[in-house]
Scaffold this motif. Structure first.
Motif, PDB file in Angstrom:
ATOM      1  N   ASN A  23      15.901   4.638 -10.186  1.00  9.74           N
ATOM      2  CA  ASN A  23      15.779   5.384 -11.612  1.00  9.74           C
ATOM      3  C   ASN A  23      16.052   6.424 -12.427  1.00  9.74           C
ATOM      4  O   ASN A  23      16.444   6.692 -12.142  1.00  9.74           O
ATOM      5  CB  ASN A  23      14.071   5.050 -12.415  1.00  9.74           C
ATOM      6  CG  ASN A  23      13.446   3.524 -11.661  1.00  9.74           C
ATOM      7  OD1 ASN A  23      13.763   2.071 -11.384  1.00  9.74           O
ATOM      8  ND2 ASN A  23      13.050   3.547 -10.621  1.00  9.74           N
ATOM      9  N   ALA A  24      16.347   6.228 -13.736  1.00  8.61           N
ATOM     10  CA  ALA A  24      17.083   7.985 -14.805  1.00  8.61           C
ATOM     11  C   ALA A  24      15.556   8.473 -14.698  1.00  8.61           C
ATOM     12  O   ALA A  24      14.943   9.614 -15.199  1.00  8.61           O
ATOM     13  CB  ALA A  24      17.028   7.279 -15.731  1.00  8.61           C
ATOM     14  N   ALA A  25      14.194   7.909 -14.689  1.00  4.68           N
ATOM     15  CA  ALA A  25      13.179   8.131 -15.423  1.00  4.68           C
ATOM     16  C   ALA A  25      11.610   6.817 -14.665  1.00  4.68           C
ATOM     17  O   ALA A  25      12.539   6.243 -15.091  1.00  4.68           O
ATOM     18  CB  ALA A  25      12.793   8.907 -16.509  1.00  4.68           C
ATOM     19  N   VAL A  26      10.910   7.363 -15.122  1.00 10.11           N
ATOM     20  CA  VAL A  26       9.497   6.780 -14.603  1.00 10.11           C
ATOM     21  C   VAL A  26       8.407   6.964 -15.544  1.00 10.11           C
ATOM     22  O   VAL A  26       8.002   8.460 -15.607  1.00 10.11           O
ATOM     23  CB  VAL A  26       8.838   6.894 -13.269  1.00 10.11           C
ATOM     24  CG1 VAL A  26       7.631   6.009 -13.191  1.00 10.11           C
ATOM     25  CG2 VAL A  26       9.691   6.506 -11.945  1.00 10.11           C
ATOM     26  N   VAL A  27       8.377   7.083 -16.963  1.00 10.28           N
ATOM     27  CA  VAL A  27       8.089   7.278 -17.458  1.00 10.28           C
ATOM     28  C   VAL A  27       5.528   6.316 -17.461  1.00 10.28           C
ATOM     29  O   VAL A  27       6.238   5.164 -17.744  1.00 10.28           O
ATOM     30  CB  VAL A  27       8.045   6.622 -19.127  1.00 10.28           C
ATOM     31  CG1 VAL A  27       6.793   7.726 -19.974  1.00 10.28           C
ATOM     32  CG2 VAL A  27       8.996   7.410 -18.799  1.00 10.28           C
ATOM     33  N   ASN A  28       4.963   7.785 -16.890  1.00 14.15           N
ATOM     34  CA  ASN A  28       3.424   6.530 -17.215  1.00 14.15           C
ATOM     35  C   ASN A  28       3.782   5.414 -16.321  1.00 14.15           C
ATOM     36  O   ASN A  28       2.884   4.501 -16.356  1.00 14.15           O
ATOM     37  CB  ASN A  28       3.139   6.052 -18.881  1.00 14.15           C
ATOM     38  CG  ASN A  28       3.087   7.053 -19.156  1.00 14.15           C
ATOM     39  OD1 ASN A  28       2.888   8.523 -18.336  1.00 14.15           O
ATOM     40  ND2 ASN A  28       3.155   7.335 -20.624  1.00 14.15           N
ATOM     41  N   GLY A  29       4.260   5.567 -15.596  1.00  8.94           N
ATOM     42  CA  GLY A  29       4.097   4.083 -14.314  1.00  8.94           C
ATOM     43  C   GLY A  29       5.537   3.226 -14.380  1.00  8.94           C
ATOM     44  O   GLY A  29       5.336   2.629 -13.946  1.00  8.94           O
ATOM     45  N   LYS A  30       6.009   3.496 -15.863  1.00  6.47           N
ATOM     46  CA  LYS A  30       7.184   2.461 -15.935  1.00  6.47           C
ATOM     47  C   LYS A  30       8.117   3.119 -15.933  1.00  6.47           C
ATOM     48  O   LYS A  30       8.765   4.199 -15.904  1.00  6.47           O
ATOM     49  CB  LYS A  30       6.851   2.285 -17.505  1.00  6.47           C
ATOM     50  CG  LYS A  30       8.223   1.047 -18.341  1.00  6.47           C
ATOM     51  CD  LYS A  30       7.469  -0.274 -17.446  1.00  6.47           C
ATOM     52  CE  LYS A  30       9.102  -1.631 -18.477  1.00  6.47           C
ATOM     53  NZ  LYS A  30       8.264  -2.010 -19.688  1.00  6.47           N
ATOM     54  N   ALA A  31       9.101   2.508 -15.187  1.00  8.85           N
ATOM     55  CA  ALA A  31      10.632   2.559 -14.663  1.00  8.85           C
ATOM     56  C   ALA A  31      11.594   2.249 -15.931  1.00  8.85           C
ATOM     57  O   ALA A  31      12.293   1.351 -16.720  1.00  8.85           O
ATOM     58  CB  ALA A  31      10.972   1.954 -13.325  1.00  8.85           C
ATOM     59  N   ILE A  32      12.314   3.819 -16.680  1.00 12.53           N
ATOM     60  CA  ILE A  32      13.812   3.170 -16.980  1.00 12.53           C
ATOM     61  C   ILE A  32      15.327   3.062 -15.865  1.00 12.53           C
ATOM     62  O   ILE A  32      14.926   4.106 -15.697  1.00 12.53           O
ATOM     63  CB  ILE A  32      13.586   4.480 -17.567  1.00 12.53           C
ATOM     64  CG1 ILE A  32      12.545   4.082 -18.337  1.00 12.53           C
ATOM     65  CG2 ILE A  32      15.055   4.158 -18.850  1.00 12.53           C
ATOM     66  CD1 ILE A  32      12.870   5.418 -19.549  1.00 12.53           C
TER      67      ILE A  32
END
Length: 257
Positions: A23-32
């Motif tokens: 993942n490039a990032a995880v935003v509020n539990g949502k993976a990118i």
């Protein structure tokens, strides 16, 4: 027991590292997914942009911001609004129609023979005479007559053309560039083809646009650029024809009540 806890912690850290790599990032539990960044980088590289850590980081930040905005929009139930639903439906229709068109063109590629045939047809249509003309367009007949009188008195056509109501040619001394007579409305075309090189109309030429004073600067045989210069334009034109025929076929096959 201590060794077991240490091993468990190590495994957890390894799992977290693997997830971070995916993942490039995880935003509020949502993976990118990192693959999303890779896709955008690949597309930008096709457009000539060089890959760099700064570019990848900027793309990552953009994706994070999009996800933040999307989550906030979901939280506020923006998608439930009627105008947003309509916009989403319209966007979905455009995207799917565009994808369908690309799929059709992919399955029905344009050959070099198709391009050559269209080019030859264009060359045949272009045979004939092209005219290099200038004109001055005004609203009133008496204004056009006054211009003709000034020209006969020695005034320069290019200077008087500045008062023309045709903005496209007024700034260029009334120049209309090279074009076949068929490019113009019938009244203009008929007056133009009667002129000799360097001659100006003796009387105003009335068309739906107003009154014209026309000068013929030169004539030549119609010309068409070499195929390699217009290949892309011809390809796009054939694609449009193919898509129009495909759309017509689908429309005729559809049951419409």
């Amino acid at each position: 027991m201590t060794r077991i806890k240490t091993l468990a912690a190590s495994l957890a850290l390894a799992a977290a590292s693997t997830a971070f790599a995916q993942n490039a990032a995880v935003v509020n539990g949502k993976a990118i997914p990192s693959s999303k960044v890779d896709e955008i980088v690949a597309e930008l590289k096709k457009q000539g942009q060089a890959e760099s850590p700064e570019l990848r980081n900027q793309i990552r930040e953009d994706l994070i911001m999009r996800e933040v905005l999307l989550q906030e929009a979901d939280r506020q139930k923006v998608s439930a609004r009627s105008d947003v639903k309509a916009a989403l439906d319209n966007a979905r229709t455009r995207i799917l129609a565009s994808a369908l068109a690309q799929e059709y063109l992919k399955k029905n590629p344009i050959s070099d023979a198709d391009i050559q045939k269209e080019y030859d047809a264009a060359k045949a249509r272009a045979s004939g005479t092209e005219y290099r003309a200038r004109h001055i367009l005004v609203d009133k007949e008496e204004d056009a007559k006054a211009i003709i009188a000034k020209l006969k008195g020695g005034a320069k056509f290019e200077e008087l053309a500045k008062q023309s109501k045709d903005p496209g040619s007024a700034a260029n001394g009334g120049d209309l560039d090279w074009a076949p007579a068929t490019n113009y409305v019938p009244e203009f075309s008929q007056a133009l083809t009667k002129l000799q090189k360097g001659q100006t109309t003796d009387t105003p030429v009335k068309t739906q646009f107003g009154y014209h004073v026309i000068r013929l600067d030169d004539t030549r045989q119609a010309q068409i650029p070499p195929l390699d210069q217009v290949k892309q334009q011809i390809t796009e034109m054939i694609q449009q024809k193919k898509l129009a025929a495909y759309q017509k076929q689908l429309r005729e096959a559809a049951k419409v009540q």
